[in-house]
Design an enzyme around this catalytic site. Structure first.
Site, PDB file in Angstrom:
ATOM      1  CG  HIS A 140      38.455  23.286 -11.147  1.00 42.57           C
ATOM      2  ND1 HIS A 140      37.053  22.722 -11.664  1.00 42.57           N
ATOM      3  CD2 HIS A 140      38.987  23.720 -12.401  1.00 42.57           C
ATOM      4  CE1 HIS A 140      37.319  22.888 -12.934  1.00 42.57           C
ATOM      5  NE2 HIS A 140      38.441  23.729 -13.070  1.00 42.57           N
ATOM      6  NE  ARG A 200      -4.227  10.943   6.060  1.00 43.17           N
ATOM      7  CZ  ARG A 200      -3.324  10.134   5.450  1.00 43.17           C
ATOM      8  NH1 ARG A 200      -1.800   9.250   5.564  1.00 43.17           N
ATOM      9  NH2 ARG A 200      -3.693   8.377   5.894  1.00 43.17           N
ATOM     10  CB  CYS A 232      36.896  19.255 -13.370  1.00 44.02           C
ATOM     11  SG  CYS A 232      37.953  18.566 -12.387  1.00 44.02           S
ATOM     12  N   GLY A 275      55.493  51.980  -3.867  1.00 41.09           N
ATOM     13  CA  GLY A 275      54.464  51.807  -4.183  1.00 41.09           C
ATOM     14  C   GLY A 275      54.712  51.561  -5.599  1.00 41.09           C
ATOM     15  CG  HIS A 288      -0.040   0.105   3.033  1.00 41.05           C
ATOM     16  ND1 HIS A 288       0.088  -1.062   3.150  1.00 41.05           N
ATOM     17  CD2 HIS A 288       0.386   1.039   3.493  1.00 41.05           C
ATOM     18  CE1 HIS A 288       0.733  -1.106   4.665  1.00 41.05           C
ATOM     19  NE2 HIS A 288       0.965  -0.041   4.774  1.00 41.05           N
ATOM     20  N   GLY A 297      61.744  54.049  -8.089  1.00 38.94           N
ATOM     21  CA  GLY A 297      61.639  54.917  -7.226  1.00 38.94           C
ATOM     22  C   GLY A 297      62.095  54.588  -5.536  1.00 38.94           C
ATOM     23  CB  THR A 298      62.677  56.057  -2.703  1.00 37.39           C
ATOM     24  OG1 THR A 298      63.275  55.657  -1.071  1.00 37.39           O
ATOM     25  CG2 THR A 298      60.814  56.266  -1.711  1.00 37.39           C
ATOM     26  CG  PHE A 299      63.025  52.780   1.360  1.00 38.82           C
ATOM     27  CD1 PHE A 299      62.787  53.615   1.698  1.00 38.82           C
ATOM     28  CD2 PHE A 299      64.561  53.293   0.388  1.00 38.82           C
ATOM     29  CE1 PHE A 299      63.130  55.413   2.377  1.00 38.82           C
ATOM     30  CE2 PHE A 299      65.357  53.969   1.089  1.00 38.82           C
ATOM     31  CZ  PHE A 299      64.717  55.080   1.990  1.00 38.82           C
ATOM     32  N   GLY A 300      59.328  51.377  -0.399  1.00 38.28           N
ATOM     33  CA  GLY A 300      57.643  51.509  -0.580  1.00 38.28           C
ATOM     34  C   GLY A 300      56.826  52.780  -0.642  1.00 38.28           C
TER      35      GLY A 300
END
EC number: 2.1.1.-
Length: 1967
Positions: free
Chosen positions: A1075, A832, A994, A1171, A823, A1166-1169
């Protein structure tokens, strides 16, 4: 371009002489005078400015001297305009005036001669008329009636009763403000009876009512309310002056003709309309009249397209057109629009908006900000337009959710925007025409209406309900009536309601009607309601036909098509109307009353009705009165719900037995009586009786165990625990309530366990048997279903069959049923409940097993076959979406075939056509044939046929049933994975595929083909790995590569792994953590000969514009000899570790015969630091998809670059970074010839490469690459012990590259975050980042090291041998690097070890080590010498400069190659540098943002002007030896005690002098009571006494009336003062547009130059809530360090007034314009110290020869003395320069009306005004020109209230009388030592008094503020310092001593200087 437009006549008039202009103006003056005399009496009322503007635009004259108050001035002005201006031009003496006061009549008679014979006809209509008219007129008692009998009601109306007898036929009338009270019938009756020739009348009626507005759209003029059928009109919004009139009184606004009952015609014309006031003319005769009429203007716009996305689809929005357009343009012009800016702009335009306007603008601005633009005119976006318009068909609530629709609606709204106008079509009205209906938006409840009472008086319930009548008080228990009349009798609406009533009464569950419409109406007509019968009798045949149409179109036959599917079309046989339940006795009584009324069938209170089935045989009248209702007594009804039976084996439903229900007791509450099948029937014929559960509600709702889709509880008598695969249940015992429940509902008490389950919606259980070992075998199972519905299915050998269980029912599955049947349950409703009662096995025979209970049993191991295909029900399936990707396919009925096509590659049609020929038995042929039809769902027959014919085994994950189905056919080699959910098939693909996809891409086959082969070759283990969704291991990939013959090159980080190198197919794969992806063919070519140019990965010049601007471009030709030298070293292994022939089998790298080509290299140094690397990384990630090669000498730097690449993958994707590489310098050499041509090659840390590397790289890679070199030549260079003897003497690459080259070098470092480093390193530091830090720490000896301190985590040493020392003393956890190894790295804190070996380290390495730390650095002395000795050893080296803070930027030049150009930051050519700057600055002040221009400034090239540079004369200056204390001893006795110097006011004492040391941790130079700061008074804003002293002395108070009068008296003197000023300074009156633009720009630039935080803090001054004529007064906080303030008592503060920003923005640009006009013509003998530097003042003073006696002047209370005479001069000056007149009027208003919380000010000057300094200076100049007799050769300098002339000035008596009128009084001083602005003037130049500077320097030391202000003081001292020996001649002994101490302090603190002034003191030496 003029500021305002002038007509040609005006332009010509300006050319005439003033006398000629006066002659011409006399006529205008006469006209104005005459007009004002005639109209002043009518238009003298004071109206608001906004109303004044609207009235003027409407053509209404307003007196310029309107000052009379009135309660409603605007409406009064409009009334006067119509009555005294418009009406007199129309009427004459033949008119009678009705409803007008006598004084108005008399006024008209006296003013207009032609109206001297008019008369008034007044009468009493309302009670107020007796007061309005008095008793001065006579009412006739009786007259002859001209009215007919049909006019009887009209002539007796209050309006006409007393009027008609007095009106003669053919007369002319004027009704004053009365017609809007007359009804249409009254007007028509009056016209018919009296027959006037002309009827004029004024009507007051808001025209916006005609479009349904419930509020005024001209609130400045009037407001109104609508209450029922009345209009409450409030003139000027004043409620006390309001009056009531009929809402329908505006019908004349829509009328063109009036048709009388006697066929007469009157024409209606609108003569004048101003807002709500209208003048109508009604004339006799039928002539041409207009057909349309329009009213306006309103402060509103048409809603247009925005109505489609607005709630309620409004007709208009209450905001004007120009406001919307200005806000729209403003937001579209902002780079970052926001709602705050929009609201600020709106507030700027509209001063007092209404609430609806504010709400609209808030939401409208949000729509603009979040909606893009759309092209609809040029290059239109047709697709967006189409889909946007498509969404407009939807309701607004849905259309507003669609972005495209919002865009289209906004675009169309703006394009078609127009002011609101009320356009009406005119009509002809008559006595019987429909009255105008005015519909407003009002939703107020009707007063006096009792809704419950009205409900009760309808057709139901009135006679039968027994309740006390009461008003509606809130949420009361409502009764759901199926039938009720809700509307008054209106045939169209009545038919709609009748249709609904018919459908509700006569429809069964399939939508089938149980009777026809005529039959239903016949039955309905038998009701006892008279009203109902009357309404039904009114229906005609046409109405009944209309009713049929309504029913057919609005209520079509419906059925649950989704549930029945194809069977819906085959549904035949009986249809049954659903039962409905009786809720309570009251409901029963009401239903009985209805039945009795409707059908004349009595029904007792204890009767229950159910509907019998009615067959539909196509007849029109199937109604049968005998069987429509079948009453069954409740007392005899058996309560059996009706189940519906569905057999899955047959497509049609089984016939349902509709036999008569047997009688049985039915006393249970809520019991249900249903008719039909009373058993659960199995396909084999087994029937299980179904009975009701009479007392279901007695159950206990307790479900503590949560299952999938349901909750459960387990009850047992034997306290057994119930376990299964999905969980377990603890026993809840056998409670008493359960036993009683079983007894009450007739459940056999032999059951000893029960599983209670509560389901969710659409719950289901697969086919199963309750045959677990815990239960007794063969025992019956009792099932109870309550509180809902469910389909209960049974299965046996005969097939499956479902029965629908509804309501509370129960049945028993008999003994042995579980062994032969299964059943299932499906389609459960929410809530219900099922009770499953069973019997436990005996305890010694039972055991706890892991079996699935009823709710989880899935029929394990069930198997069947069809067409030779084995169908297996496999284990449960959970988490399909966790392990598989689901692919979407269409749900068109072919979903199975679409899904299968994903695996076979065949179309749906192809597969079905092939399967049609499939040979199957006769049993399934018909079903299979039907399932192969188009868009027919596939069932088992189609699935098995596809499996067998197409050779694809099916694995179906049935999520609805919760198990996996397998369809297998012998010999099949392929397999398809499908999901079945919601009767919809979808193909599945393992999630982590993969590896398979990568192999598939390499072999150019589909992933399914590869997966099929892999499954076949690798077996079940591989299949399990794939289906788990966890991916596969690398070894599996290796096996797959061999299977598919793939030679795989796998990139894993920086390493390469070759798999199956002999494979036929070459492929490049990239492996990350979890992956694997296919990258195509290997990125590097095998040979340089096949390295062709690829345009998609090569970089073009335009891709590198930003890089090229930032760097210096250098042309370089590689040297073959340098390259060969390095190649030799690499080949023999002396350099590097990867290129040796001996160790690495590498050949010689130097290319033979390669031509050396000149290459352009971008150098970024450029100089140190500074960027360098960060900047490159930012730019590189803009080069998506291009080929970039990063080369570094350090492996750590390569790893850092790889990390950045991995971070960028998320934004750029795998393809974007595919060609990004990072290589060490040797790998780059080895792969140079294989790099893509046109690649970007970045050579980082260029100074660290071996000499010749750049040459070798250029020769190998070729000239097609784009090269950029980064680095710092001052830091560590290349050094290796192995090749030092060969390469040590060769110049490095960076020196070779830049030899003789000029290049940029960035000296601004952003690395350091502590002030500890200031002055210690040869670079500029970003001062904002420097925080106060601890002093430099020097540690003696390694024994003093604290290994727990932060600095011990990192240590730098000069050699590798010293690392051993660090390991011994610091420990293994310390990170130890050599100076060279630390290149390119940065640490927060750390230490540097100094040993005796360190002295041999190069300077490049030392500067590298000293610059590695951001926050702190510690030095450890391990050299066995004292620090003093070390300092002398390193005196001229970087370490010595670091310790002494003596590092200079110029020291770098000696270490750098070529000619470096020091720059601060990486600079590029700035185009549009200020774009968006102001907007960003003003984000915190949205109001100020609306007042300044946000446009980008035009870029201008700066013209370099050649300047002559002269060598300054220099002579030795003798500085005597004098200590600070001896200087202080000269004046210390002048410092009085604090208590004697402060001022007192009552109990308050000022706080201007300190007697305590500073809290700022400064130096203690003296005792606390004699600090240098006590010399001068200090003003603080919180000092109350000081503030009051300032207010008393510096502010003058008055009232606006007095000040305006004084200014008017002074204005005639303005031309005289201007003339005297122009004699000395000849200003040019012509307007200069460029100068004005520059002035405005200068002001706005100055205003926005402050920080964004400061602007935001002052944003309250921009808000309109701050009134423009109110200022905020406060005292200036400052230390008063003037020379005159030394040792004085407490003095008053300087007051400052803060103005509203709108005031400043209004005047400031024009004040700057005046200043520019002044400087344009200022003679050189006059000097104004404004916007000029001290050098310019110094030059002017030297040229002026300030020697001998000079004249100084000062003023007493200069600001307060700027009286009305000075303002008169300023006003004339502004007029002379052509400034707008409205600006001048605004200036006069501010000067006379300005006030504050203290009161209104008199005319005076305020610090904080936009014009303070300019007008102060000009007033000073004017006073000087009038006061003294000037010869013309004097040189005079001015600055505000300061003045100094280079000679003695003599006072003039020429203007003595006028000067006595001025409040301005001068204090004149003739002196040999003149001063100006605190500077001493001499022929040698200017210098500051040394005492002042010295004392300020000492105060700065005391307050620890010297570093912030030493530059300013050094500049002040520098003028005397540069004078050399001549300065001594200008100073006395005290000044010389003070000057020496100033120089000494500055030189000793020279390291704190940040400006160029430091170069002046560089040669100074302090002994």
């Amino acid at each position: 371009m003029a500021l305002t437009y002038r007509s040609p006549v005006e332009e010509v008039l300006t050319l005439f002489e003033p006398t000629a202009q006066s002659l011409i103006a006399s006529a205008a003056v006469s006209a104005f005078q005459r007009h004002e005399k005639d109209n002043f009496e009518w238009f003298r009322y004071s109206v608001p400015a906004f109303a004044k503007e609207h009235l003027s635009k409407a053509g209404i004259y307003l007196s310029p001297y309107a000052g009379f108050p009135h309660s409603h001035p605007v409406c009064k002005t409009l009334e006067n305009y119509i009555l005294y201006v418009v009406v007199p031009s129309i009427v004459n003496s033949t008119f009678f005036f009705v409803g007008i006061k006598d004084f108005k009549i008399n006024f008209l008679k006296s003013r207009f001669d032609k109206l001297n014979m008019i008369s008034a006809l007044n009468r009493y209509v309302s009670s107020a008329d007796k007061i309005r008219y008095g008793n001065d007129f006579v009412i006739r008692a009786g007259v002859e009636h001209r009215a007919l009998k049909r006019h009887r009601g009209l002539v007796d109306s209050p309006t006409l009763k007393a009027l008609m007898p007095n009106v003669k036929s053919g007369s002319k009338l004027f009704l004053h403000d009365e017609l809007h009270y007359w009804s249409k019938e009254e007007l028509i009756g009056f016209l018919e009876i009296c027959e006037p020739e002309v009827l004029l009348g004024t009507v007051i009626y808001p025209p916006e009512l005609l479009i349904g507005s419930d509020c005024s759209l001209n609130p400045w003029c009037y407001e109104y309310e609508v209450k029922k059928k009345k209009l409450l009109f409030y003139p000027d919004g004043v409620r006390s002056e309001g009056y009531e009139q009929p809402l329908s009184g505006g019908y004349l606004l829509q009328t063109s003709r009036i048709k009388l009952p006697n066929a007469g015609i009157y024409c209606v014309d609108l003569l004048c309309s101003r807002f709500a006031h209208h003048l109508f003319s009604i004339t006799r005769g039928d002539l041409i009249t207009p057909d349309n009429r329009s009213f306006g203007p309103f402060e509103a716009v048409h809603s247009g397209a925005l109505a489609g996305i607005s709630r309620g689809k409004p007709n208009f929005y209450p905001v004007s057109q120009h406001t919307i357009l200005r806000v729209y343009r403003y937001l579209r012009s902002l780079k970052k629009p926001d709602k705050q800016s929009a609201m600020a702009k709106f507030s700027q335009i509209v001063h007092e908006p209404c609430g609806r306007a504010v709400k609209f603008m808030e939401e409208f601005s949000d729509l603009i900000i979040n909606t893009g633009t759309l092209r609809t005119v040029i290059n239109p976006e047709q697709v967006k337009l189409f889909f946007g318009n498509l969404g407009r068909c939807m309701p607004p609530c849905f259309a507003s959710k669609l972005k495209g629709t919002r865009t289209v609606c906004l675009d169309e709204f703006i394009s078609m925007l127009r002011p609101l106008s009320v356009d009406v079509t005119l009509e002809t009205i008559s006595m019987h025409s429909m009255t105008m209906v005015v519909t407003t938006w009002s939703q107020e409840a009707e007063e006096g209406v009792d809704l419950p009472k009205i409900f009760e008086e309808k057709w139901e319930g009135k006679q039968s309900l027994d309740r006390t009548e009461a008003p509606y008080l809130g949420l009361a228990p409502f009764v759901d009536y199926k039938i009720q009349w809700r509307l008054q009798f209106n045939i169209p609406k009545f038919l709609n309601q009748l249709a609904e009533l018919f459908v509700n009464s006569c429809s069964v569950n399939g939508g089938v009607r149980s009777m026809s419409i005529p039959a239903y109406l016949r039955r309905l007509a038998t009701c006892r309601s008279c009203v109902g019968r009357a309404m039904l009798c009114c229906l005609t045949e046409v109405d009944i036909a209309s009713l049929r149409v309504v029913v057919r179109n609005r209520y079509p036959y419906t059925e649950d098509f989704y549930r029945c599917r194809r069977r819906w079309f085959l549904r035949i046989g009986a249809q049954r109307r659903p039962s409905f339940y009786i809720e309570d006795a009251k409901h029963l009584e009401r239903l009985g009353q209805f039945e009795e009324e409707q059908f004349q069938r009595p029904m007792s209170r204890r009767s229950l009705y159910t509907l019998a089935s009615v067959s539909m045989n196509g007849t029109d009248d199937p109604f049968c009165s005998d069987c429509f209702y079948d009453p069954v007594p409740v007392a005899r009804a058996k309560i059996v719900p009706t189940p519906t039976v569905i057999v899955e084996r047959a497509l049609e439903p089984l016939a349902i037995d509709t036999g008569t229900t047997s009688d049985a007791p039915c006393d249970a509450p809520g019991a249900t009586c249903l008719r039909g099948a009373q058993a659960v029937v199995c396909a084999c014929g087994l029937s299980m009786a179904v009975s009701a559960v009479p007392y279901a509600e007695l159950k206990m709702d307790f479900y503590p165990d949560a299952l999938k889709g349901r909750d459960a509880a387990w009850y047992s008598k034997e306290d057994r625990e119930y376990k299964y695969n999905g969980g377990s249940h603890l026993c809840r015992g056998w409670p008493k309530w359960l036993q009683l429940w079983m007894q009450a509902n007739g459940v056999d008490e032999t059951y000893d366990c029960m599983l209670a389950q509560r389901y969710g919606a659409q719950g289901k259980i697969g086919f199963h048997a309750d045959n677990e070992e815990i239960f007794m075998r063969g025992a019956p199972v009792h099932t109870v279903s309550m509180d809902g519905n469910a389909d209960f299915g049974t299965e046996c050998a005969a097939g499956r069959q479902y029965t629908t269980l509804r309501g509370n029912v129960q049945f028993t599955m008999p003994s042995g049923f579980q062994e032969t049947h299964k059943h299932a349950v499906r389609n459960t409703t929410a809530g219900r409940v099922s009770y499953t009662f069973r019997r436990l096995a005996k305890k010694d025979e039972s055991r706890v097993i892991e079996e699935v209970v009823e709710v989880e049993t899935k029929d394990m191991g069930f198997s069947s076959s069809l067409f030779g295909v084995q169908i297996i029900v496999d284990e449960p399936c959970d988490g399909v979406e966790e392990t598989f990707n689901v692919q979407c396919v269409p749900g068109d009925g072919n979903c199975f075939w679409h899904s299968l096509g994903s695996f076979t590659g065949l179309t749906v049609e192809c597969m079905k056509a092939g399967i049609k020929n499939f040979a199957c038995g006769p049993e399934g042929a018909e079903k299979l044939s039907r399932q192969l039809e188009p868009n027919v769902w596939a069932e088992d027959e189609a699935l098995c046929a596809a499996c067998a014919h197409l050779g694809v085994d099916l694995v179906i994950f049935d999520e609805d049933q919760g198990f996996k189905m397998l369809y297998r056919y012998p010999g099949n080699k392929r397999e398809a994975l499908l999901r079945l959910k919601g009767s919809h098939f979808e193909p599945l693909e393992p999630k982590e595929m993969c590896v398979v996809k990568a192999i598939a891409q390499a072999v150019k086959r589909s992933p399914m083909d590869v997966l099929r082969v892999a499954l076949k070759k690798m077996g079940e283990d591989f299949k399990e790995q794939i289906c788990r969704g966890k991916g596969v291991m690398l070894d599996v990939f290796m096996v797959l590569a061999k299977i598919f013959d793939v030679s795989a090159c796998v990139l894993q980080g920086t390493e390469q792994i070759m798999i199956n190198p002999k494979g036929r197919i070459k492929g490049l794969f990239r492996m990350t953590t979890d992956h694997l992806s296919y990258d195509g063919v290997p990125d590097k070519v095998k040979h340089s000969e096949v390295n062709v140019y690829k345009h998609d990965v090569a970089l073009q010049i335009e891709d590198l514009i930003e890089l090229r601007e930032l760097s210096s471009l250098v042309e370089y030709t590689p040297s073959f000899s340098r390259a060969k030298l390095l190649a030799d070293c690499l080949h023999d292994g002396s350099t590097g570790v990867m290129c040796s022939e001996l160790y690495n089998d590498k050949g010689h790298l130097c290319p033979e015969g390669r031509e050396t080509t000149r290459v352009t290299i971008g150098v970024l140094l450029g100089t140190f630091g500074c960027g360098k690397s960060r900047l490159f990384k930012e730019i590189l990630f803009k080069l998506c998809g291009k080929s970039v090669c990063y080369i570094s000498p350090r492996k750590a730097l390569c790893d850092s670059f790889d990390d950045e690449i991995r971070k960028a993958r998320g934004n750029m994707g795998e393809r974007g970074i595919k060609h990004y590489k990072s290589l060490t310098f040797e790998k780059a050499i080895l792969q140079a010839s294989k790099l893509h041509k046109g690649s970007l090659v970045i050579i980082d840390e260029i100074q660290l490469y071996p000499p010749g590397y750049l040459d070798l790289l250029l020769l190998l890679a070729g000239p097609t690459m784009k090269y950029f070199a980064l680095g710092d030549p001052c830091q560590s260079d290349y050094d290796s012990e192995k090749d030092r003897t060969i390469l040590g003497s060769v110049r490095s690459d960076v020196f070779e590259l830049l030899d003789g080259i000029e290049y940029k070098f960035n000296i601004l470092s952003r690395r350091f975050q502590s002030s500890l480093f200031r002055g210690r390193l040869p670079c500029l530091m970003y001062e904002e980042d420097l925080e106060a830090g601890a002093p430099l720490r020097l540690i003696d000896g390694l024994e003093s090291i604290d290994t727990s301190a932060a600095y011990s985590r990192c240590c730098l040493v000069s050699s590798f041998e010293e690392k051993k020392i660090v390991n011994a003393y610091f420990g293994e956890r310390t990170k130890c690097l050599t100076f060279g190894e630390s290149t390119g790295m940065t640490f927060d804190v750390g230490c540097v070890l100094i040993t005796s070996i360190s002295a041999h380290t190069s300077e490049q390495r030392w500067i590298t080590a000293l610059s590695r730390f951001r926050k702190d650095i510690v030095f450890v002395n391990a050299a066995s010498v004292a620090w003093d000795t070390l300092q002398s050893v390193y005196a001229n080296r970087w370490l010595g400069r670091f310790l002494n803070r003596s590092a200079r930027q110029e020291d770098l030049r000696r270490m750098l190659p070529g000619t470096p150009l020091f720059v601060e930051g990486f600079q590029k050519n700035l185009l549009g540098a200020d774009e968006g700057k102001r907007e960003c600055k003003l984000e915190g002040d949205p109001w100020l943002k609306t007042m300044v221009d946000l446009l980008q400034v035009e870029d201008m090239e700066d013209i370099e002007i050649a300047k002559e540079v002269l060598q300054d004369e220099w002579c030795k200056t003798h500085l005597p030896q004098c200590e600070l204390e001896s200087v202080r001893a000269r004046w210390v006795h002048k410092i009085l005690a604090k208590e004697f110097r402060e001022k007192r006011m009552g109990c308050l004492v000022s706080e201007q002098f300190t007697d305590q040391h500073s809290k700022q941790m400064g130096k203690h130079l003296t005792n606390s009571a004699e600090r240098f700061e006590t010399i001068y008074p200090r003003h603080r804003a919180a000092d109350t006494v000081t503030f009051i002293m300032a207010v008393r002395k510096r502010l003058s108070f008055s009232c606006p009336i007095k000040e305006s009068a004084k200014l008017n008296q002074a204005l005639p003197y303005g031309p005289f003062l201007l003339k005297e000023f122009l004699k000395r300074v000849p200003l040019k009156p012509m307007h200069d547009r460029k100068m004005m633009e520059q002035a405005k720009f200068d002001f706005e630039e100055k205003k926005t130059s402050k920080s964004a935080a400061t602007i935001e803090n002052h944003s309250n001054r921009s808000c309109r809530d701050w009134l423009i004529d109110v200022g905020l007064v406060f005292s200036k906080s400052q230390l008063c360090t003037k020379f005159d303030n030394r040792f004085r008592d407490a003095k008053r503060a300087q007051t400052i007034v803060c103005f509203q920003h709108a005031v400043l923005c209004r005047f400031a640009p024009y004040m700057r314009y005046i200043e520019k006009k002044l400087n344009e013509v200022l003679p050189s003998k006059y000097y104004i110290h404004s916007g000029k530097g001290l050098e310019e003042l110094n030059r002017w003073v030297i040229e002026g020869r300030f020697e001998g006696v000079c004249t100084e002047s000062d003023y007493e209370a200069f600001d307060a003395s700027q009286d009305h005479y000075i303002v008169a001069f300023e006003i004339c000056l502004m007029r002379y320069l052509g400034l707008p007149n409205d600006l001048i009027e605004d200036y006069k208003f501010i000067k006379t009306h300005l006030g504050s919380k203290l009161g209104n000010f008199a005319i005076m000057r305020f610090s904080g005004e936009a014009s303070t300094f300019l007008f102060n200076t000009m007033a000073n100049m004017l006073f000087t020109f009038l006061q003294y007799d000037l010869k013309g050769n004097e040189r005079i300098c001015f600055a505000g209230d300061d003045m100094c002339a280079n000679g003695r000035l003599h006072v003039s008596s020429k203007h003595k009388n006028f000067m006595s009128k001025l409040k301005l009084k001068a204090k004149v001083s003739n002196t040999m030592n003149p001063t100006f602005c605190g500077w001493n003037l001499s022929s040698d130049g200017i210098f500051k008094k040394p005492q002042l500077v010295l004392e300020r320097l000492c105060i700065a030391k005391e307050t620890n503020n010297l570093a912030n202000c030493i530059d300013n003081y050094a500049i002040e001292v520098s003028f005397a310092y540069l004078m050399g020996e001549r300065a001594k001649q200008r100073m006395d002994e005290e000044e010389v001593e003070a000057f020496y101490n100033c120089v000494r302090i500055i030189v000793k603190s020279k390291h704190l200087l940040k400006s160029d002034v430091a170069t002046i003191y560089q040669t100074a030496r302090v002994d």
